[in-house]
Design a protein around this motif. Structure first.
Motif, PDB file in Angstrom:
ATOM      1  N   ARG A 224       0.825  -1.195   0.000  1.00  0.00           N
ATOM      2  CA  ARG A 224       0.000   0.000   0.000  1.00  0.00           C
ATOM      3  C   ARG A 224       0.866   1.254   0.000  1.00  0.00           C
ATOM      4  O   ARG A 224       1.910   1.282   0.655  1.00  0.00           O
ATOM      5  N   LYS A 225       0.418   2.270  -0.709  1.00  0.00           N
ATOM      6  CA  LYS A 225       1.081   3.561  -0.648  1.00  0.00           C
ATOM      7  C   LYS A 225       0.792   4.168   0.721  1.00  0.00           C
ATOM      8  O   LYS A 225      -0.350   4.145   1.183  1.00  0.00           O
ATOM      9  N   ALA A 226       1.814   4.703   1.364  1.00  0.00           N
ATOM     10  CA  ALA A 226       1.633   5.149   2.743  1.00  0.00           C
ATOM     11  C   ALA A 226       2.550   6.312   3.077  1.00  0.00           C
ATOM     12  O   ALA A 226       3.632   6.473   2.496  1.00  0.00           O
ATOM     13  N   ILE A 227       2.087   7.119   4.035  1.00  0.00           N
ATOM     14  CA  ILE A 227       2.887   8.164   4.656  1.00  0.00           C
ATOM     15  C   ILE A 227       2.779   7.974   6.161  1.00  0.00           C
ATOM     16  O   ILE A 227       1.949   7.189   6.631  1.00  0.00           O
ATOM     17  N   ALA A 228       3.608   8.664   6.920  1.00  0.00           N
ATOM     18  CA  ALA A 228       3.573   8.540   8.374  1.00  0.00           C
ATOM     19  C   ALA A 228       3.516   9.914   9.015  1.00  0.00           C
ATOM     20  O   ALA A 228       4.151  10.861   8.550  1.00  0.00           O
ATOM     21  N   ILE A 229       2.735  10.000  10.086  1.00  0.00           N
ATOM     22  CA  ILE A 229       2.667  11.182  10.933  1.00  0.00           C
ATOM     23  C   ILE A 229       3.460  10.863  12.195  1.00  0.00           C
ATOM     24  O   ILE A 229       3.254   9.807  12.790  1.00  0.00           O
ATOM     25  N   PRO A 230       4.368  11.736  12.631  1.00  0.00           N
ATOM     26  CA  PRO A 230       5.184  11.395  13.805  1.00  0.00           C
ATOM     27  C   PRO A 230       4.381  11.199  15.081  1.00  0.00           C
ATOM     28  O   PRO A 230       4.643  10.278  15.834  1.00  0.00           O
ATOM     29  N   SER A 231       3.396  12.060  15.344  1.00  0.00           N
ATOM     30  CA  SER A 231       2.536  11.903  16.521  1.00  0.00           C
ATOM     31  C   SER A 231       1.447  12.957  16.459  1.00  0.00           C
ATOM     32  O   SER A 231       1.508  13.900  15.662  1.00  0.00           O
ATOM     33  N   ALA A 232       0.461  12.811  17.331  1.00  0.00           N
ATOM     34  CA  ALA A 232      -0.649  13.759  17.342  1.00  0.00           C
ATOM     35  C   ALA A 232      -0.186  15.162  17.681  1.00  0.00           C
ATOM     36  O   ALA A 232      -0.729  16.152  17.209  1.00  0.00           O
ATOM     37  N   THR A 233       0.843  15.273  18.527  1.00  0.00           N
ATOM     38  CA  THR A 233       1.299  16.589  18.964  1.00  0.00           C
ATOM     39  C   THR A 233       2.156  17.281  17.913  1.00  0.00           C
ATOM     40  O   THR A 233       2.450  18.462  18.048  1.00  0.00           O
ATOM     41  N   LEU A 234       2.580  16.566  16.882  1.00  0.00           N
ATOM     42  CA  LEU A 234       3.472  17.156  15.890  1.00  0.00           C
ATOM     43  C   LEU A 234       2.805  17.335  14.531  1.00  0.00           C
ATOM     44  O   LEU A 234       3.494  17.443  13.521  1.00  0.00           O
ATOM     45  N   ALA A 270      -4.118   5.240  23.629  1.00  0.00           N
ATOM     46  CA  ALA A 270      -4.729   6.573  23.683  1.00  0.00           C
ATOM     47  C   ALA A 270      -4.119   7.543  22.673  1.00  0.00           C
ATOM     48  O   ALA A 270      -4.850   8.257  21.978  1.00  0.00           O
ATOM     49  N   PRO A 271      -2.775   7.613  22.535  1.00  0.00           N
ATOM     50  CA  PRO A 271      -2.210   8.517  21.529  1.00  0.00           C
ATOM     51  C   PRO A 271      -2.667   8.190  20.114  1.00  0.00           C
ATOM     52  O   PRO A 271      -2.887   9.086  19.302  1.00  0.00           O
ATOM     53  N   GLY A 272      -2.802   6.886  19.810  1.00  0.00           N
ATOM     54  CA  GLY A 272      -3.272   6.497  18.481  1.00  0.00           C
ATOM     55  C   GLY A 272      -4.688   6.975  18.230  1.00  0.00           C
ATOM     56  O   GLY A 272      -5.027   7.431  17.134  1.00  0.00           O
ATOM     57  N   GLU A 273      -5.524   6.888  19.258  1.00  0.00           N
ATOM     58  CA  GLU A 273      -6.902   7.348  19.139  1.00  0.00           C
ATOM     59  C   GLU A 273      -6.951   8.870  18.978  1.00  0.00           C
ATOM     60  O   GLU A 273      -7.739   9.403  18.192  1.00  0.00           O
ATOM     61  N   ILE A 274      -6.087   9.574  19.716  1.00  0.00           N
ATOM     62  CA  ILE A 274      -6.036  11.034  19.607  1.00  0.00           C
ATOM     63  C   ILE A 274      -5.614  11.445  18.209  1.00  0.00           C
ATOM     64  O   ILE A 274      -6.197  12.358  17.605  1.00  0.00           O
ATOM     65  N   LEU A 275      -4.591  10.762  17.663  1.00  0.00           N
ATOM     66  CA  LEU A 275      -4.124  11.094  16.323  1.00  0.00           C
ATOM     67  C   LEU A 275      -5.229  10.874  15.300  1.00  0.00           C
ATOM     68  O   LEU A 275      -5.455  11.708  14.411  1.00  0.00           O
ATOM     69  N   PHE A 276      -5.949   9.755  15.411  1.00  0.00           N
ATOM     70  CA  PHE A 276      -7.036   9.490  14.459  1.00  0.00           C
ATOM     71  C   PHE A 276      -8.101  10.581  14.535  1.00  0.00           C
ATOM     72  O   PHE A 276      -8.561  11.083  13.496  1.00  0.00           O
ATOM     73  N   MET A 277      -8.486  10.975  15.739  1.00  0.00           N
ATOM     74  CA  MET A 277      -9.530  11.986  15.882  1.00  0.00           C
ATOM     75  C   MET A 277      -9.080  13.331  15.327  1.00  0.00           C
ATOM     76  O   MET A 277      -9.861  14.044  14.690  1.00  0.00           O
ATOM     77  N   ARG A 278      -7.818  13.671  15.542  1.00  0.00           N
ATOM     78  CA  ARG A 278      -7.310  14.940  15.009  1.00  0.00           C
ATOM     79  C   ARG A 278      -7.236  14.908  13.489  1.00  0.00           C
ATOM     80  O   ARG A 278      -7.532  15.896  12.815  1.00  0.00           O
ATOM     81  N   LEU A 279      -6.850  13.762  12.953  1.00  0.00           N
ATOM     82  CA  LEU A 279      -6.803  13.640  11.493  1.00  0.00           C
ATOM     83  C   LEU A 279      -8.203  13.669  10.903  1.00  0.00           C
ATOM     84  O   LEU A 279      -8.414  14.216   9.813  1.00  0.00           O
ATOM     85  N   GLN A 280      -9.151  13.090  11.610  1.00  0.00           N
ATOM     86  CA  GLN A 280     -10.524  13.065  11.105  1.00  0.00           C
ATOM     87  C   GLN A 280     -11.110  14.475  11.050  1.00  0.00           C
ATOM     88  O   GLN A 280     -11.969  14.766  10.205  1.00  0.00           O
TER      89      GLN A 280
END
Length: 318
Positions: A224-234, A270-280
């Motif tokens: 799959r084509k993919a990118i990465a986000i370092p974290s929700a805070t960044l 929890a950080p993974g859930e926060i990142l998803f919500m911020r991205l959404q």
């Protein structure tokens, strides 16, 4: 700025400074922005007005937090703090020149990625533990080095969408109590990872968002084509604008390719859930895929499989 003003800046509430920097503080803790944090290891002590990360050992007072997070020198950090408080520093003398922000010396590192070398420890980490496809390792131009103490480091380059080296992440491959797990050369811009893949997007393509480089390598290995986000805070403002442009079908540079469909397997914490919500919030159409119970992230799931997860007709999307 005299010593009294500096003391007043140093005494500004540390958690308020952290929130002004974009960190989400809950119960005196936050995700540490100085390494790839998943478990809120940055701790605040309001009584001492100090911070400390118990993983990478970043620590200090309000001024130290600003200096490290924004990569500013002492004077710049004081002025930044004063601009957001009731303190205003005296205007600099006309002849005084502002210190330039740290500049990343790409030329110092480009040769390493032109001639990658993987130590035995790096090969074990990538191919043994993570089971990353060698084609992905070559695409991402991963290399390694060994310091004077004999410690092996995995070196990950960050490129712009146009292929220009803009940052480097060094990952320690052996555990050491109190030693930092990640290091970044001065001036490194390590935001969204694997931006060169954007040049290979076509209309209606799927683009998977992962948290951290390891998940991105696993997703690429799964075809799959993919990118990465370092974290929700960044997740910076520029990163959010880039993602919104892609969702509308515009590549960096203005080329129209048709809307990109975003998918994500959030980390099971929890950080993974926060990142998803911020991205959404940025990408309302972001499609969520739930990881099976017992797997903390996609890299963990991928490494456990006897064969590629996506066993249809897809091939490596590079």
């Amino acid at each position: 700025m005299d010593s009294v003003e500096i003391k007043r800046l140093r005494d500004l509430p540390i958690e308020g400074v952290a929130e002004r920097l974009g960190l989400r503080v809950e119960r005196h803790k936050a995700l540490c922005p100085f390494h790839n944090d998943h478990h809120a290891s940055l701790s605040f002590d309001p009584r001492r007005n100090a911070f400390r990360c118990f993983v990478c050992d970043a620590h200090g007072n309000s001024i130290d937090l600003v200096m490290r997070h924004l990569r500013l020198d002492f004077g710049e950090a004081c002025r930044w703090l004063a601009q957001g408080s009731s303190l205003m520093p005296p205007s600099p003398r006309p002849e005084a020149r502002e210190a330039a922000p740290p500049v990343f010396d790409a030329g110092r590192y480009e040769g390493f990625f032109a001639r990658p070398w993987l130590s035995a420890a790096a090969q074990e980490f990538l191919f043994g533990q993570r089971r990353i496809d060698p084609r992905v390792v070559r695409w991402c131009r991963l290399t390694s080095w060994r310091d004077r103490a004999g410690v092996d480091w995995l070196q990950t380059p960050y490129f712009s969408a146009q292929g220009r080296l803009i940052g480097v992440q060094n990952r320690r491959l052996s555990a050491a109590e109190g030693a930092p797990r990640f290091r970044f050369p001065k001036g490194s811009r390590c935001g969204i990872y694997n931006l060169p893949v954007l040049a290979r997007l076509r209309g209606a393509d799927e683009l998977w968002i992962t948290e951290g480089c390891s998940d991105c390598w696993a997703m690429l290995s799964a075809g799959r084509k993919a990118i990465a986000i370092p974290s929700a805070t960044l997740l910076s403002k520029a990163d959010r604008e880039l993602l919104q442009a892609l969702a509308a079908g515009r590549l960096p540079g203005g080329e129209e390719v048709g809307p990109v469909a975003f998918h994500m397997c959030p980390d099971q914490d929890a950080p993974g859930e926060i990142l998803f919500m911020r991205l959404q919030e940025v990408l309302p159409s972001l499609v969520r895929h739930q990881l099976p119970k017992g797997y903390k992230d996609f890299a963990d799931l991928y490494a456990s499989q006897p064969k590629p997860l996506f066993n249809d007709s897809t091939t490596i999307a590079l």
